[in-house]
Design a protein around this motif. Sequence first.
Motif, PDB file in Angstrom:
ATOM      1  N   ASN A 219       7.629  -5.771  -2.265  1.00  0.00           N
ATOM      2  CA  ASN A 219       6.368  -5.599  -2.989  1.00  0.00           C
ATOM      3  C   ASN A 219       5.842  -4.166  -2.927  1.00  0.00           C
ATOM      4  N   CYS A 220       6.599  -3.252  -2.328  1.00  0.00           N
ATOM      5  CA  CYS A 220       6.188  -1.854  -2.252  1.00  0.00           C
ATOM      6  C   CYS A 220       6.290  -1.233  -3.649  1.00  0.00           C
ATOM      7  N   GLU A 221       5.220  -0.542  -4.053  1.00  0.00           N
ATOM      8  CA  GLU A 221       5.189   0.053  -5.383  1.00  0.00           C
ATOM      9  C   GLU A 221       5.999   1.336  -5.469  1.00  0.00           C
TER      10      GLU A 221
ATOM     11  N   LYS B  92      17.258  -1.292   1.779  1.00  0.00           N
ATOM     12  CA  LYS B  92      15.816  -1.072   1.866  1.00  0.00           C
ATOM     13  C   LYS B  92      15.412  -0.537   3.243  1.00  0.00           C
ATOM     14  N   THR B  93      16.379  -0.004   3.997  1.00  0.00           N
ATOM     15  CA  THR B  93      16.121   0.491   5.347  1.00  0.00           C
ATOM     16  C   THR B  93      16.312   2.006   5.387  1.00  0.00           C
ATOM     17  N   ILE B  94      15.365   2.694   6.028  1.00  0.00           N
ATOM     18  CA  ILE B  94      15.423   4.146   6.189  1.00  0.00           C
ATOM     19  C   ILE B  94      15.520   4.447   7.681  1.00  0.00           C
TER      20      ILE B  94
ATOM     21  N   SER C 154       0.819  -1.223   0.000  1.00  0.00           N
ATOM     22  CA  SER C 154       0.000   0.000   0.000  1.00  0.00           C
ATOM     23  C   SER C 154       0.851   1.270   0.000  1.00  0.00           C
ATOM     24  N   GLY C 155       2.149   1.157   0.256  1.00  0.00           N
ATOM     25  CA  GLY C 155       3.028   2.325   0.234  1.00  0.00           C
ATOM     26  C   GLY C 155       2.799   3.226   1.440  1.00  0.00           C
TER      27      GLY C 155
END
Length: 96
Positions: free
Chosen positions: A53-55, A79-81, A26-27
């Motif tokens: 699977n994040c758009e 992929k980590t913020i 869903s983002g």
Amino acid sequence: MLTSKQKSFLRSEAHHLQPIFQIGKSGMTDAIIKQIEEALEARELIKLSVLQNCEQDKEEIADILSQQDGFEVVQIIGKTIILYKESKEKKKIVLP
């Protein structure tokens, strides 16, 4: 705006943290942003994980978060913020 010395300090503080949010299909939604804001008020420094699977792209998510009031994107690793926001009531981290 954080200085490079402050960002370096926050990166070292965040090293042992586990991601507490996962951004999925869903983002970035308003509900997730609200939850992140509450977590930042309690902890000041958190990690987010962006799932495959994040758009939305991780840079796009970081840009959305950096536009929020007081949110500072410390670093993006894979992929980590890592996010920081100074707490109004429960200040724990003292920046150099």
